[in-house]
Design an enzyme around this catalytic site. Sequence first.
Site, PDB file in Angstrom:
ATOM      1  N   GLY A   1       0.824  -1.206   0.000  1.00  0.00           N
ATOM      2  CA  GLY A   1       0.000   0.000   0.000  1.00  0.00           C
ATOM      3  C   GLY A   1       0.859   1.257   0.000  1.00  0.00           C
ATOM      4  O   GLY A   1       0.567   2.230  -0.698  1.00  0.00           O
ATOM      5  N   ARG A   2       1.945   1.184   0.761  1.00  0.00           N
ATOM      6  CA  ARG A   2       2.823   2.355   0.846  1.00  0.00           C
ATOM      7  C   ARG A   2       3.557   2.621  -0.457  1.00  0.00           C
ATOM      8  O   ARG A   2       4.104   3.686  -0.677  1.00  0.00           O
ATOM      9  CB  ARG A   2       3.826   2.167   1.991  1.00  0.00           C
ATOM     10  CG  ARG A   2       3.162   2.365   3.338  1.00  0.00           C
ATOM     11  CD  ARG A   2       4.033   1.884   4.453  1.00  0.00           C
ATOM     12  NE  ARG A   2       3.187   1.313   5.500  1.00  0.00           N
ATOM     13  CZ  ARG A   2       3.636   0.800   6.605  1.00  0.00           C
ATOM     14  NH1 ARG A   2       4.923   0.761   6.845  1.00  0.00           N
ATOM     15  NH2 ARG A   2       2.803   0.315   7.492  1.00  0.00           N
TER      16      ARG A   2
ATOM     17  N   ASP B   1     -17.260 -15.146   1.981  1.00  0.00           N
ATOM     18  CA  ASP B   1     -18.350 -15.755   2.742  1.00  0.00           C
ATOM     19  C   ASP B   1     -17.976 -17.115   3.331  1.00  0.00           C
ATOM     20  O   ASP B   1     -17.125 -17.819   2.774  1.00  0.00           O
ATOM     21  CB  ASP B   1     -19.569 -15.943   1.818  1.00  0.00           C
ATOM     22  CG  ASP B   1     -20.259 -14.622   1.546  1.00  0.00           C
ATOM     23  OD1 ASP B   1     -20.185 -13.736   2.410  1.00  0.00           O
ATOM     24  OD2 ASP B   1     -20.858 -14.475   0.462  1.00  0.00           O
TER      25      ASP B   1
ATOM     26  N   LEU C   1      -8.330 -10.981  -6.882  1.00  0.00           N
ATOM     27  CA  LEU C   1      -7.800  -9.729  -6.322  1.00  0.00           C
ATOM     28  C   LEU C   1      -7.851  -8.652  -7.401  1.00  0.00           C
ATOM     29  O   LEU C   1      -7.465  -8.910  -8.548  1.00  0.00           O
ATOM     30  CB  LEU C   1      -6.331  -9.910  -5.902  1.00  0.00           C
ATOM     31  CG  LEU C   1      -5.998 -11.038  -4.925  1.00  0.00           C
ATOM     32  CD1 LEU C   1      -4.484 -11.206  -4.825  1.00  0.00           C
ATOM     33  CD2 LEU C   1      -6.577 -10.741  -3.555  1.00  0.00           C
ATOM     34  N   GLU C   2      -8.356  -7.498  -7.043  1.00  0.00           N
ATOM     35  CA  GLU C   2      -8.306  -6.376  -7.974  1.00  0.00           C
ATOM     36  C   GLU C   2      -7.094  -5.554  -7.548  1.00  0.00           C
ATOM     37  O   GLU C   2      -7.022  -5.105  -6.412  1.00  0.00           O
ATOM     38  CB  GLU C   2      -9.561  -5.513  -7.894  1.00  0.00           C
ATOM     39  CG  GLU C   2     -10.862  -6.284  -8.034  1.00  0.00           C
ATOM     40  CD  GLU C   2     -11.331  -6.902  -6.729  1.00  0.00           C
ATOM     41  OE1 GLU C   2     -11.026  -6.360  -5.657  1.00  0.00           O
ATOM     42  OE2 GLU C   2     -11.995  -7.949  -6.789  1.00  0.00           O
TER      43      GLU C   2
ATOM     44  N   LYS D   1     -21.894 -17.141  -6.490  1.00  0.00           N
ATOM     45  CA  LYS D   1     -21.864 -17.421  -7.929  1.00  0.00           C
ATOM     46  C   LYS D   1     -20.558 -18.065  -8.381  1.00  0.00           C
ATOM     47  O   LYS D   1     -20.442 -18.518  -9.495  1.00  0.00           O
ATOM     48  CB  LYS D   1     -22.029 -16.097  -8.698  1.00  0.00           C
ATOM     49  CG  LYS D   1     -23.331 -15.421  -8.455  1.00  0.00           C
ATOM     50  CD  LYS D   1     -23.311 -14.001  -8.966  1.00  0.00           C
ATOM     51  CE  LYS D   1     -22.661 -13.048  -7.995  1.00  0.00           C
ATOM     52  NZ  LYS D   1     -22.783 -11.631  -8.348  1.00  0.00           N
TER      53      LYS D   1
END
Lengths: 487, 203
Positions: B119-120, B132, B141-142, B176
């Site tokens: 993130g950094r 779930d 993962l986006e 789904k």
Amino acid sequence: MSSRDIIESYALEIVSRARSIQKRCENLSAGYYASEAPKDLAKTIEYICYNLSKAVITIFNTTPFEGGDDNLDSPYLLNLTDRLIQILGQDVRYIEAAKIENLPWSIIPSFQNLARSLFPNFQIMIRPEWEYNYSVDLSDLRTTYQNYLTEFSDYLPNDFDKEISSLLKNPFFLITFPSLEKKNILLHPLLGHELGHLFADKYLNKDRKDKFANDINDIIEVITEKQLKDAPLPEGDLFRAPFKTHNMELALNFWVRGLEELLSDIVGAILFGPAAIFACLELAIQQGIDIMPSENNSFYPPWRMRIREVLKIIDNYGEGYFPLRNSNFSPTQRDKINKRYENIKQFTGTKKDIDLLTENPIRKIAYEHVATHIETGVNFLLNDCKLKDHLIKATVLYKNLPHLIERLVNDIPPNAIENSIEERENASLVEIINSSWFYKISWADVVFNQDGNFVEETYSKRNRVNNLTLKAIEYAELAKEYDEESK
Amino acid sequence: MSVLTQEDIKKCFNERDFSKRLIVTPLLNPSESIGCSSVEVRLGNQFVLMRRQSFTHLDIAENASNSQKSFEKYQQRVITKYKEPFVLHPHQLVISSTLEYISLPERLMAYIIGKSTWGRMGLIVATAFKIDPGFKGSITLEIINEGEVPILLYPGIFIAQLVLHEVTSSTKYNGKYDCPIGPEFPKFTPSKDWSFWTPKKST
């Protein structure tokens, strides 16, 4: 415009063709592949085309042009270069097809490792083809290229051969599988059969072929005489000899092709155990069980015979695969597997194929010799080719199979035996594929419901098993490599 | 709904019954993967990109299945070999997945959170991050590079962490996504009031 001018512009086209292939290979060698083999091939073709395009210029400049303007025969070597470039252009399709997205990429490293353990000095490339065909090309591509290029030795750099050998370091073989079955991992034990061809080819050496021809010479003579008894042909060898030669060739084809396929099937069974027989059965159903060998089907032996021989290996060397009694398998699994085994045993117990084979006297004699060679062939495979080390016994295979099947039942890839965090053992390729087969057999007969409707859930389940198996093979190979490096 | 700690997580991994067991496989290096209150997961080697040059727009108000088809039509799947990098350019979105296959028992749910180290550097990982109970599969993962320089992503590196929670009662997964083994594009399922919120189609 003189004939020389026309040939000069022909030379331009040859150079252009060579450069197009060169460029294409340059681009392809930057692509993603599941192994290094396609890149090595791309670099080799690129290198050959680069040198051939240079050779064209030298050939053109050193060829004396004879005859007047009505002579448009291009120099022999120029033509030959063009033909060779066109052949190389065709071979580019192997590389294009082998791009990572066209392959069941997750199994390639495992398969390459298996191939390397059997043939440490061969490079094997797997490529898909839209024609429905599992096959192996028994001609080594590196030697083929080197042979093609001998005629050009005067026009190529001195270290050309050395360079080719550094690009393709080992004899190079192509194995083809049908694109349609990319994800149908349960059929891929058939690739073991294709590897088997490389052993069968060794077995069917010149001495054995000559001996066979010698052994059947007299009987072929008798058969030919009988065939020609009522034929309106004059006496003497001039008219009759071609018939005998034809019959001899036919017998040789029956014998060679029969043994090739049967021995390769046996290799598949040695390498993959019961999964090999289940995969063979799937292919047999598509193609017909008792189709007789002929020129029309490349002399393939009938499937009933092939499966019978595979079953013999499983029964004789597996040390108790079937009937499945191991109580670690669920009663349903045992029941379904044993039923499948009984079915196979039953239909291979019928000798319909052998009866049909004997209807043709040449086929009959060839297959009598096939039968006598099977035992020697199996010994050759196990001992001379050292495949004994690859035999999987039932006790070994069945040790982990119930755990792996349990994972599949719970929609988890069967990549490892993990009883706790500390206890992890990677599953082998053979264990993974067999666990998936055993699991699939235990439910895949529920395809239509009582109303005759297609059960979509079975279809989804089938696809899910393929996906989980592909993933498991990838994971197991990756974990093996990781563990080895972490030691 | 408390967060599971290292000891709890280990217990879930060691559960004998498969249906109750937490699975993260392959768990190549458990001591490094299982943290004090999370399980670290690695980046997979499949990436899905959009062929932007031919994709005009995404309008979920169009017929849902049509928009999904067109979405899939313009996607490009890239598979990299391990030890080879995938270069993510500034402001580029890529869909990938965890290397590991995860199986959550029905009594556990999880959140997947990008590692702060990434993130950094401007790398945003996993924006839709709830998993779930009962889910099985690789987690999509986006990933976006919000930084100013390209970032080389190596499959296998730790990219995110799973934070696990026990749910108050067991529940079956009815999502789904059927045991995905790589990144998956979104599956649009119109809600019951879909037509209320989207423009009426002219007939």
